[in-house]
Design an enzyme around this catalytic site. Structure first.
Site, short mmCIF file in Angstrom:
data_model
loop_
_atom_site.label_atom_id
_atom_site.label_comp_id
_atom_site.label_asym_id
_atom_site.label_seq_id
_atom_site.Cartn_x
_atom_site.Cartn_y
_atom_site.Cartn_z
N TYR A 67 -6.74 1.04 -7.53
CA TYR A 67 -5.91 1.13 -6.33
C TYR A 67 -5.88 -0.21 -5.59
CZ TYR A 67 -4.62 2.99 -1.63
OH TYR A 67 -4.04 3.24 -0.41
N GLN A 117 0.83 -1.20 0.00
CA GLN A 117 0.00 0.00 0.00
C GLN A 117 0.86 1.26 0.00
OE1 GLN A 117 -2.38 0.67 3.49
NE2 GLN A 117 -3.69 2.18 2.48
N GLN A 164 2.16 2.01 -3.40
CA GLN A 164 1.10 2.57 -4.23
C GLN A 164 0.87 4.04 -3.91
OE1 GLN A 164 -0.26 0.85 -6.64
NE2 GLN A 164 -1.66 2.46 -7.33
N GLU A 165 1.00 4.40 -2.65
CA GLU A 165 0.74 5.77 -2.23
C GLU A 165 1.89 6.72 -2.58
OE1 GLU A 165 -1.83 7.24 -1.05
OE2 GLU A 165 -3.16 5.63 -0.38
N SER A 166 3.11 6.31 -2.31
CA SER A 166 4.22 7.27 -2.40
C SER A 166 5.48 6.74 -3.06
CB SER A 166 4.59 7.72 -0.98
OG SER A 166 5.14 6.63 -0.24
#
Length: 374
Positions: free
Chosen positions: A337, A203, A206-208
């Site tokens: 996502y 996760q 995926q975010e940063s």
């Protein structure tokens, strides 16, 4: 219509029922008479109160919430007008145009920020005809090119990738079994929520892409891209949002909170998909999709069933359904996502990792960059 004729359109309707009866009482409470209150809450009153209240409908052109940011060309344009007036904007959603008109007539708002007409001299909005100063202000401020400019700005934001970040490799050291410099933190804080640390790492990528200084145009910051308002809610100081450990710890608290919101989903694997979707797209939108799935005889606790409705909440047939309480959603992003995180998690599951080998080492960061983009 010419020269803001739209604001005259409702004059007769509004003026007929606009006057309010104000009862005058003695100190003992006895009514001694009545008088008409014909005053209108006009621009000067709005400026003193510091708030402009706008009514609109949910939709891609009008209003939707995107990662805590107000989007939709008409809502964004109304925000610009409020900024011009020097007041904050409060947007309230209605179910249909009849509710828009009835609430404006009742004096519950100052403007309808929804295209009720195709008037080239205005965005098609409507102001209570008794608010003459406010009407004049909108007429003086608005230019015909403004709406198109806001639409272009919105598309630039949505197509620009959203997050400014350095892109690191999805695996820091594949042979050494190290996913990132933060593996030790993922292992530590995932235990508090009972998650596989590899899933939390997936996760985060995926975010940063493991950049602690990543920042989105909407204001999200850090490894887990936490919004300022969410940071406030979680007790994460805004000055600490880029701190790797504090950011991950706050994200773990948020994931645990979201799990509580989906406690009716008994199967843990399924519940995690719903939590990830809510982290990205918002808890209430996911609940709307669950309600639609249940209506159609699908399993509202199975992500494969509900994700169909998440995708379709971008279509009027779905987001205008009476069961949907929170309107339009850019569901394709949330659907992708969850899918991307699950795919990367499968790649990470075989990695053992070692907290001792996962301490932040700034000098090694720059050696492991590439152009990989999830």
């Amino acid at each position: 219509m010419k020269h803001f004729g739209i604001f005259i359109l409702l004059f007769l309707i509004l003026s007929c029922g606009r006057q309010q009866q104000e009862k005058i009482s003695t100190p003992w409470g006895g009514v001694i008479g009545e008088e008409n209150d014909t005053s209108s809450f006009d621009l000067d009153d709005i400026e003193r109160s510091g708030e402009l209240i706008a009514l609109t409908l949910s939709g891609p052109e009008t209003y939707y919430d995107y990662h805590g940011r107000t989007m939709g060309a008409h809502a964004m344009l109304c925000q610009r007008w409020a900024d011009h007036l020097g007041v904050r904007l409060r947007i309230e959603l209605c179910r249909d145009t009849a509710e828009l008109l009835s609430r404006l007539e009742a004096g519950e708002a100052d403007v309808i920020a929804f295209p009720l007409t195709a008037d080239s001299l205005s965005p098609g909005w409507m102001v209570d005809s008794t608010k003459q100063m406010l009407t004049a202000s909108l007429k003086e401020w608005y230019r015909p090119d403004m709406l198109a400019n806001v639409r272009s700005e919105e598309q630039r934001l949505l197509k620009g990738g959203g997050v400014k970040r350095r892109v690191y490799a999805p695996m820091l050291n594949r042979q050494g079994g190290i996913i990132s410099r933060y593996d030790g933190l993922f292992q530590q804080y995932s235990r508090s929520i009972g998650w596989d640390w590899h899933l939390m790492a997936a996760q985060c990528y995926q975010e940063s892409t493991f950049d602690p200084m990543a920042q989105s145009w909407a204001g999200a910051k850090g490894l887990m891209q936490i919004m300022p308002s969410t940071a406030d809610h979680l007790g994460l100081a805004r000055s600490d949002m880029n701190d790797p450990e504090k950011n991950i710890a706050a994200a773990a608290r948020y994931l645990k909170e979201l799990e509580g919101h989906f406690s009716d989903i008994r199967e843990r694997r399924e519940r995690q998909d719903f939590v990830l979707a809510a982290y990205n797209g918002g808890f209430f939108h996911i609940r709307d999709a669950m309600a639609l799935a249940e209506r159609d005889g699908k399993n509202p606790h199975r992500w494969d069933d509900v994700s169909f409705y998440v995708l379709h909440l971008a279509e009027p047939e779905y987001y205008q359904d009476p069961l949907v309480k929170h309107g339009y959603m850019r569901g394709s992003e949330t659907h992708g996502y969850v899918k991307s995180i699950r795919q990367r998690w499968q790649q990470y599951r075989g990695v053992k990792g070692s907290p001792a080998n996962s301490a932040p080492q700034k000098s090694k960061n720059a050696k492991h960059r590439n152009k990989f983009q999830s």
